[in-house]
Scaffold this motif. Structure first.
Motif, mmCIF file in Angstrom:
data_model
loop_
_atom_site.group_PDB
_atom_site.id
_atom_site.type_symbol
_atom_site.label_atom_id
_atom_site.label_comp_id
_atom_site.label_asym_id
_atom_site.label_seq_id
_atom_site.Cartn_x
_atom_site.Cartn_y
_atom_site.Cartn_z
ATOM 1 N N ASP A 115 14.294 42.770 -4.875
ATOM 2 C CA ASP A 115 14.042 43.192 -3.490
ATOM 3 C C ASP A 115 14.452 44.645 -3.250
ATOM 4 O O ASP A 115 14.299 45.172 -2.140
ATOM 5 C CB ASP A 115 14.707 42.257 -2.481
ATOM 6 C CG ASP A 115 16.216 42.174 -2.622
ATOM 7 O OD1 ASP A 115 16.786 42.932 -3.427
ATOM 8 O OD2 ASP A 115 16.839 41.343 -1.927
ATOM 9 N N PHE A 161 8.251 33.817 2.982
ATOM 10 C CA PHE A 161 7.205 34.794 3.283
ATOM 11 C C PHE A 161 5.819 34.177 3.077
ATOM 12 O O PHE A 161 5.587 33.456 2.108
ATOM 13 C CB PHE A 161 7.374 36.014 2.369
ATOM 14 C CG PHE A 161 6.469 37.157 2.698
ATOM 15 C CD1 PHE A 161 6.794 38.045 3.703
ATOM 16 C CD2 PHE A 161 5.274 37.330 2.007
ATOM 17 C CE1 PHE A 161 5.962 39.103 4.010
ATOM 18 C CE2 PHE A 161 4.429 38.371 2.314
ATOM 19 C CZ PHE A 161 4.769 39.264 3.314
ATOM 20 N N SER A 208 12.356 32.151 -0.606
ATOM 21 C CA SER A 208 11.508 32.930 0.289
ATOM 22 C C SER A 208 10.600 32.038 1.126
ATOM 23 O O SER A 208 10.058 31.045 0.643
ATOM 24 C CB SER A 208 10.644 33.900 -0.521
ATOM 25 O OG SER A 208 9.747 34.601 0.318
ATOM 26 N N TYR A 233 13.986 42.089 5.916
ATOM 27 C CA TYR A 233 13.177 41.156 5.127
ATOM 28 C C TYR A 233 14.012 39.954 4.698
ATOM 29 O O TYR A 233 13.582 38.794 4.838
ATOM 30 C CB TYR A 233 12.600 41.859 3.900
ATOM 31 C CG TYR A 233 11.942 40.886 2.938
ATOM 32 C CD1 TYR A 233 10.645 40.439 3.162
ATOM 33 C CD2 TYR A 233 12.641 40.392 1.845
ATOM 34 C CE1 TYR A 233 10.051 39.518 2.305
ATOM 35 C CE2 TYR A 233 12.057 39.468 0.982
ATOM 36 C CZ TYR A 233 10.760 39.047 1.213
ATOM 37 O OH TYR A 233 10.194 38.122 0.371
ATOM 38 N N ASN A 234 15.204 40.199 4.187
ATOM 39 C CA ASN A 234 16.037 39.092 3.712
ATOM 40 C C ASN A 234 16.498 38.189 4.850
ATOM 41 O O ASN A 234 16.564 36.963 4.695
ATOM 42 C CB ASN A 234 17.247 39.637 2.943
ATOM 43 C CG ASN A 234 16.884 40.126 1.555
ATOM 44 O OD1 ASN A 234 15.947 39.629 0.938
ATOM 45 N ND2 ASN A 234 17.604 41.123 1.055
ATOM 46 N N GLN A 253 15.005 46.395 3.898
ATOM 47 C CA GLN A 253 15.344 45.347 2.927
ATOM 48 C C GLN A 253 16.151 44.233 3.598
ATOM 49 O O GLN A 253 15.896 43.041 3.388
ATOM 50 C CB GLN A 253 16.153 45.942 1.773
ATOM 51 C CG GLN A 253 16.544 44.917 0.709
ATOM 52 C CD GLN A 253 17.648 45.420 -0.195
ATOM 53 O OE1 GLN A 253 18.675 45.903 0.279
ATOM 54 N NE2 GLN A 253 17.438 45.327 -1.501
ATOM 55 N N PHE A 275 12.049 47.642 -1.670
ATOM 56 C CA PHE A 275 12.061 48.301 -0.360
ATOM 57 C C PHE A 275 12.811 49.633 -0.436
ATOM 58 O O PHE A 275 12.407 50.623 0.176
ATOM 59 C CB PHE A 275 12.700 47.395 0.683
ATOM 60 C CG PHE A 275 11.929 46.136 0.954
ATOM 61 C CD1 PHE A 275 10.781 46.163 1.723
ATOM 62 C CD2 PHE A 275 12.338 44.919 0.420
ATOM 63 C CE1 PHE A 275 10.058 45.012 1.974
ATOM 64 C CE2 PHE A 275 11.624 43.758 0.657
ATOM 65 C CZ PHE A 275 10.474 43.812 1.432
#
Length: 516
Positions: free
Chosen positions: A174, A234, A232, A285-286, A282, A177
């Protein structure tokens, strides 16, 4: 390094090694369970099993660069597996101080600012200890090396820049990013690298990162490692910025730092702005798309906080005209080392957890000399036949490392697609029988009528009767009931995870009945 320390200006920051030494008092107490995946898989690889956590299935559920490092360490030094963590611990100390060396241009002025910034990193990387054995220290070093190269501007070597960028990506995926924003930095400003060096860097990065991603695709059916796919959600955002207290703290602090950089003049301002912007993206996103976030997810945000502390202290001293003398600076250094050492000593001798019984309401802080999961693993090693296969709802890393048994994690984080195909298509007991798994560890002694969902197991406590269901962490749904009548109770243990999971008092060791 510290300009105000006289004779110690070059070596003063090495005193931050002292808190790291407390790891030796109780090595299992410091690292998170995930950290033990690496020496376990590396040991199996060196002994001819390939990339396997157990002897049932291969896995790519790890960050590749740190795994390569662990394999090299295990293969070069012929010592027992349980001793290997001391080698990795020493390597991580070296990586930490190499990181500080690479970051020297960003910590170039004022002893107190450096003490605060580097001291914060010492706190999170050494004293609290959760980051040990994970990829975190290597991640820090790779990032520090890349930032050092970027500070060279047009003089940077393109091949080295590409290698460093590849290392940042392969140390933690990750970090893409971070690399995105640092790539934008390379395309802006008068100090950007030469075009030919950027092309060299891109060629190296595409080659090294591409080989790894294609390996995943052809060997495991997806470019993303199995652990990343499990955690994830996503493109569906299932988390929030308030779902993780440490994530929220780092988000606020990083945004404040971005504001500070925007309003003030500091060295390497543009580089820091692009870096902290990448760290914020980053982190978002996490927080939104990742579950079960550990401290090792926050390395970039921790580094940004260290930069912020240094810049803030430096700016305050500069604006106020205060010039701390040698005595003040030395006292700050020694005081910081003493504080970090006290935290590490408490970690080694108690069950303290910053997020759960210091900053939370879980199990009270008490003296605990030996890690409870380690003790459970050694108990299993003592009482179960050598080579036994044990399916467990949680804590697989330490159990595998200290029991020397074949541990099968319910969460599947170090599994492959065959594991998920089996548990989703056949009854749980049949899965155990087909893979010669005789033993199962489950949570028990629940205090309330509730349903508690682990990554790979769901436990439903109603009317003093607990029912268990196997979950597919990849499909994110329940797949098979666990029939307790098909097992015999072997032994009940107290919950070794009580600090983090206070909802239940015990764990039970079950044995599958032979008729299965």
């Amino acid at each position: 390094m510290f300009q105000n320390l006289g004779k110690t200006e070059k070596y003063g920051y090495w005193l931050f090694i002292i808190p790291a030494l407390f790891f030796l008092l109780s090595p299992a107490k410091f690292p998170a369970d995930d950290g033990f995946f690496y020496p376990q898989i590396a040991h199996n690889f060196v002994n001819g099993l390939g990339f396997k956590f157990n002897d049932i299935y291969p896995t790519n559920g790890f960050h590749p660069l740190w795994m390569v490092f662990c394999i090299i360490a295990d293969s070069m030094i012929a010592i027992p597996k349980q001793e290997m963590i001391y080698i990795l611990w020493l390597a991580q100390i070296v990586l930490f101080f190499l990181s500080i060396k690479c970051l020297q241009p960003l910590f170039k002025d004022g002893g107190i600012g450096k003490i605060v910034g580097v001291g914060f990193l010492g706190l999170v990387f050494f004293s609290l200890g959760t980051l040990y054995l994970t990829e975190a220290h290597l991640n820090l070093f790779c990032t520090a090396l890349l930032l050092n190269l970027l500070m060279q501007g047009r003089a940077v070597n393109g091949w080295l820049l590409g290698l460093a960028a590849s290392m940042v990506f392969l140390s933690r995926l990750d970090n893409a990013f971070i690399l995105l924003f640092l790539g934008l930095y390379c395309l802006s400003g008068d100090s950007k690298p030469k075009t030919k060096d950027l092309l060299k860097a891109a060629a190296v990065f595409i080659t090294l990162a591409g080989v790894y991603l294609l390996y995943n695709k052809f060997e495991f059916g997806n470019m993303v490692p199995i652990s990343g796919r499990i955690k994830s959600s996503f493109p569906h955002a299932e988390g929030s910025v308030f779902g993780n207290k440490w994530g929220t703290i780092f988000l606020v602090s990083n945004i404040l730092y971005a504001v500070l950089l925007s309003l003030t003049k500091v060295d390497f301002k543009k580089l820091k702005l692009y870096f902290v912007a990448g760290a914020i993206v980053q982190l978002l996103y996490n927080l939104y798309f990742q579950s079960q976030i550990g401290q090792w997810y926050f390395v970039m945000q921790m580094l940004a906080v260290a930069f912020m502390l240094y810049d803030a202290v430096h700016l305050v001293l500069q604006k106020s005209g205060i010039k701390p003398g040698k005595t003040v600076t030395t006292s700050m250094l020694l005081g910081g080392v003493a504080f970090l050492s006290a935290v590490a000593l408490m970690k080694a001798n108690t069950n303290v957890s910053l997020g759960y019984n210091v900053g939370g309401n879980n199990e009270a802080i008490t003296e605990v000399k030996k890690d409870k999961v380690q003790a459970l693993g050694e108990e299993l090693k003592k009482n179960l036949p050598a080579g036994s296969k044990v399916f467990t709802y949680d804590m697989p890393g330490k159990l595998a490392f200290y029991s020397d048994l074949q541990i099968i994690p319910a969460d599947g984080l170090v599994a492959d697609k065959r594991f998920f195909e089996q548990i989703a298509s056949i009854p749980f007991e049949r899965y155990l029988a087909e893979n010669n798994i005789q033993y199962v560890i489950l949570p028990s002694g629940f205090q309330k009528k509730e349903t508690m969902t682990f990554i790979g197991i769901e436990a439903d406590n109603q009317n003093d009767t607990v029912s268990y269901t196997m979950r597919s962490s990849l499909l994110k749904r329940n797949v098979s009931k666990i029939k307790m009548t098909d097992f015999d109770l072997v032994k009940t243990f107290s919950n070794p995870l009580k600090v983090w999971q206070p909802e239940y008092d015990n764990v039970i060791l079950l044995k599958l009945k032979k008729e299965q």
